[in-house]
Structures are given as C-alpha cells and as structure tokens.
Scaffold this active site. Structure first.
Site, mmCIF file in Angstrom:
data_model
loop_
_atom_site.group_PDB
_atom_site.id
_atom_site.type_symbol
_atom_site.label_atom_id
_atom_site.label_comp_id
_atom_site.label_asym_id
_atom_site.label_seq_id
_atom_site.Cartn_x
_atom_site.Cartn_y
_atom_site.Cartn_z
ATOM 1 N N CYS A 1 2.994 -9.650 63.480
ATOM 2 C CA CYS A 1 1.792 -8.814 63.357
ATOM 3 C C CYS A 1 1.118 -8.548 64.705
ATOM 4 O O CYS A 1 0.254 -7.685 64.806
ATOM 5 C CB CYS A 1 0.804 -9.443 62.385
ATOM 6 S SG CYS A 1 1.482 -9.629 60.731
ATOM 7 N N HIS B 1 -6.250 -6.445 63.919
ATOM 8 C CA HIS B 1 -5.185 -6.530 62.918
ATOM 9 C C HIS B 1 -5.816 -6.677 61.530
ATOM 10 O O HIS B 1 -6.684 -7.523 61.313
ATOM 11 C CB HIS B 1 -4.285 -7.722 63.247
ATOM 12 C CG HIS B 1 -3.270 -8.010 62.203
ATOM 13 N ND1 HIS B 1 -2.494 -7.028 61.633
ATOM 14 C CD2 HIS B 1 -2.895 -9.178 61.611
ATOM 15 C CE1 HIS B 1 -1.674 -7.581 60.745
ATOM 16 N NE2 HIS B 1 -1.909 -8.878 60.704
ATOM 17 N N ASN C 1 -1.945 -5.547 54.513
ATOM 18 C CA ASN C 1 -1.462 -5.955 55.831
ATOM 19 C C ASN C 1 -0.077 -5.349 56.069
ATOM 20 O O ASN C 1 0.897 -5.759 55.442
ATOM 21 C CB ASN C 1 -1.405 -7.495 55.871
ATOM 22 C CG ASN C 1 -0.879 -8.031 57.183
ATOM 23 O OD1 ASN C 1 -0.353 -7.292 58.010
ATOM 24 N ND2 ASN C 1 -1.009 -9.332 57.363
#
Ligand code: COA
Length: 320
Positions: A111, A247, A277
C-alpha cells in the site's frame, strides 16, 4: 531539477459491491463495517487484470497532462498483484500505451507502493536520468483475498491511479521512505512458492492475511511521525499544507493521524467510503479526483503518505 505532477488519471474496478452485497457471502453487515472503517462500497475488477486498469488510468493521466505517451522516458508500476511474474506489468502498460521510448519496471511496496514509486521517479529526475515519468499505483486485490474471511474481505477493492511527473526548474519535492521487515507477518500474502522436483511438494499460493489491530496501531503512530519528520526536515510549516492525501485504509486511521498532527479534518480528503482500500491505488485515485474536481491550485503544497505490508511507510511533500 525537481518533480512536478503534470497530469493524473484513475480507473477503479468496474463492479460496485456494497456492504449489503458482502453480507450475502459472509456473516457481516453495513452496521459492522461502516462505523469501524468508513467503507460503504468497493469497486471490484471483473474485466481486465492489474495492467488493464493501470493502462486505462495511465492513458487518462497522459491526456490530462497533454503529453503523447511517446514522450515518456520511464514507466513505474507499483503493484503487489501483477498478472505475471514476467513480463512485468509496466511493460504491459507500455505496450497498451505505445510508449515505445520508455523503460518500464514494477515496484513492490504494497500500500506504500505509489509513494515509494513517486520518490523513485523523483530520484531519476533529480539525477538527470529521465525527464518524463509515468508513475502508477494499481492493485487487483480481490484476486488474493479470501472471500470467506470477513476480517479482511470487507476492507479492500480494486483500482488504479496514475500521475505523469516531469522535470521542472522550480517547485518542491521531498520524501521519506521507511521499512520494518521484522513486522512482515502482520500483513502478508504468500506468492507461488515451495515446490520443485527436489522438495517433491506442489507449489503453494496464499491469500492475504492480516492482524488488523497491529496494522491499526502501526499506522496511527508511524504515519504522523513520518509526516512531522518530513516537514520539519524541509522547514515547511503545517499551515502551508493545503491537503494531506493519505492512504485510504480506514477512516479512523486518517482521523487519528489528523488529531496527532493537530490539523483540521478539512485538510484530509477521503474517498474510502466509495472504493475501500485499493492498496497502491488509493493515493493516486484520490489525487486524480481532487485534480478533476478543480480542488488543486498550482502552488498548493500537498503531503502524500502511505503505509502497508512490509511493513513499509512513507510520505512526500510536493508543490502542485
Ligand atoms: N463483520 C462482522 N464482524 C466482524 C467482521 C466483519 N466484517 N470482521 C471482524 N468481525 C468480528 C470479529 O470476528 C470479532 O468478533 P469476536 O470478538 O466475536 O471474535 C469482532 O468483530 C472484533 O474483531 P476485531 O478484529 O478485533 O475488530 P477491530 O475493532 O480491530 O476492527 C479492523 C477490525 C480490520 C476494522 C481494524 O482492526 C482495522 O481497520 N485495522 C487496520 C487494517 C488496515 O488498515 N489494513 C490495511 C493496511 S494497508
């Protein structure tokens, strides 16, 4: 020379899946998911692989930046979910775009991938090696998720985001990247491994597994710490920052980071409600949305930050 983002694009997965849809396949509910994560929907990819989404986002970024893909010197694709061990996904994107003059390779930092790739691009620009670089974050996580595991399957979505970065005489770009390999097991997914004619075993492959509370604690501590370190190192005051583009893993993580940084929530745009996500894609998808909504003004200072498996985390400050 310093990096300047001149164009952005994004491509979420093609199928919208609501919390209620997931309640049909695992024991969960919107009442559980939304208050704990901020997620209502995620977009899953059923049409193309990672490289297809990446190429669509990349085309839009080139159009938005007003460049011909032949002007690209380098394509960097941050992904944890390439379709092939080789060729790499960046080469597939190169072929789709007709970016015949670009070198192309993938970068893996989960990520944090887009943040790491952007800083890698900046290093090439500062060194004078390349002038125009396409940076993509793309993940097709739905293919590595165990759809029987309610602790993880509700959190993630598929998508790609891209930015064209160009060498500029003026501007601001600085970044920090960090890793802690000792925490690898906290968030992991086994690739094809463990089998050859000597071991006599058939190759194994895994699904994403995660200790959610460990990741939560890590993120709320390390992300603000790293942003503070970056800004103080550059002598940039928080008041100068227009947006913190973090993020999108959990709304509560972003709120906790804002509290620790003592910055107002208005500076922390979010789209996790719609996409969940999307790993390496969250930051560039959000950046693209802000760009297309006309919310970014040339000269604005932005902080971009990511965290994820590795563990890895990092932040970059740049002038739009
Ligand atoms: N639906 C319903 N119940 C669920 C559920 C779901 N989707 N997922 C877990 N539960 C249950 C658990 O089984 C557990 O039940 P039990 O107490 O009977 O065993 C209970 O809810 C609490 O689970 P827990 O895992 O302790 O929840 P939590 O409060 O830690 O929240 C996360 C879980 C994943 C939302 C949270 O830990 C988190 O967001 N962590 C960060 C994850 C992340 O950002 N990862 C990506 C990083 S890049």
């Amino acid at each position: 020379m310093v990096s300047k983002i001149i164009g952005t694009g994004s491509c979420p997965g093609d199928r919208v899946v609501a919390n209620g849809d997931l309640a049909q396949i695992v024991e969960t509910s919107d009442e559980w998911i939304y208050p704990r994560t901020g997620i209502k929907n995620r977009h899953l990819n059923t049409l193309s692989g990672t490289s297809g989404m990446a190429a669509s986002a990349a085309k839009l970024a080139c159009e938005n930046g007003g460049i011909d893909p032949k002007e690209l010197d380098l394509i960097l694709l941050a992904t944890s979910t390439p379709e092939y061990c080789f060729p790499n996904g960046a080469c597939q994107v190169q072929e789709e775009l007709g970016a015949v003059n670009a070198a192309a390779f993938d970068l893996s930092a989960a990520c944090s991938g887009f943040i790491f790739a952007l800083q890698t691009a900046n290093s090439f620009i500062v060194s004078g090696s390349f002038k125009t670089i396409l940076v993509i974050g793309a993940d097709d996580l739905s293919k590595i998720i165990d759809w029987n595991d309610r602790k993880t399957c509700v959190l993630f979505g598929d998508g790609a985001g891209a930015a064209v970065v160009r060498a500029s005489e003026e501007g601001v770009f600085s970044g920090i990247m960090k890793s802690d390999g000792s925490k690898g097991p906290v968030l992991s997914c086994l690739a094809r491994s463990g089998g050859n004619f000597l071991t006599g075993k058939t190759p194994k492959m895994g699904y994403l597994s995660m200790d959610g509370q460990e990741v939560f604690k890590f993120a709320v501590k390390k992300v603000p710490e790293c942003i503070e370190e970056l800004l103080s190192g550059q002598g940039i005051r928080k008041e100068e920052i227009r947006y913190y583009i973090l993020h999108q893993a959990n709304e509560r993580i972003i709120e906790a980071a804002a509290r620790r940084l003592k910055e107002p929530m208005e500076k922390f745009p979010m789209n996790i409600r719609e996409y969940g996500n999307t790993s390496a894609a969250t930051v560039p998808i959000l950046l693209d949305e802000l760009n297309r909504e006309g919310k970014l003004i040339r000269g604005d200072k932005l902080v971009l930050a990511g965290f994820g498996a590795g563990l890895t985390w990092g932040a970059a400050v740049l002038e739009w």
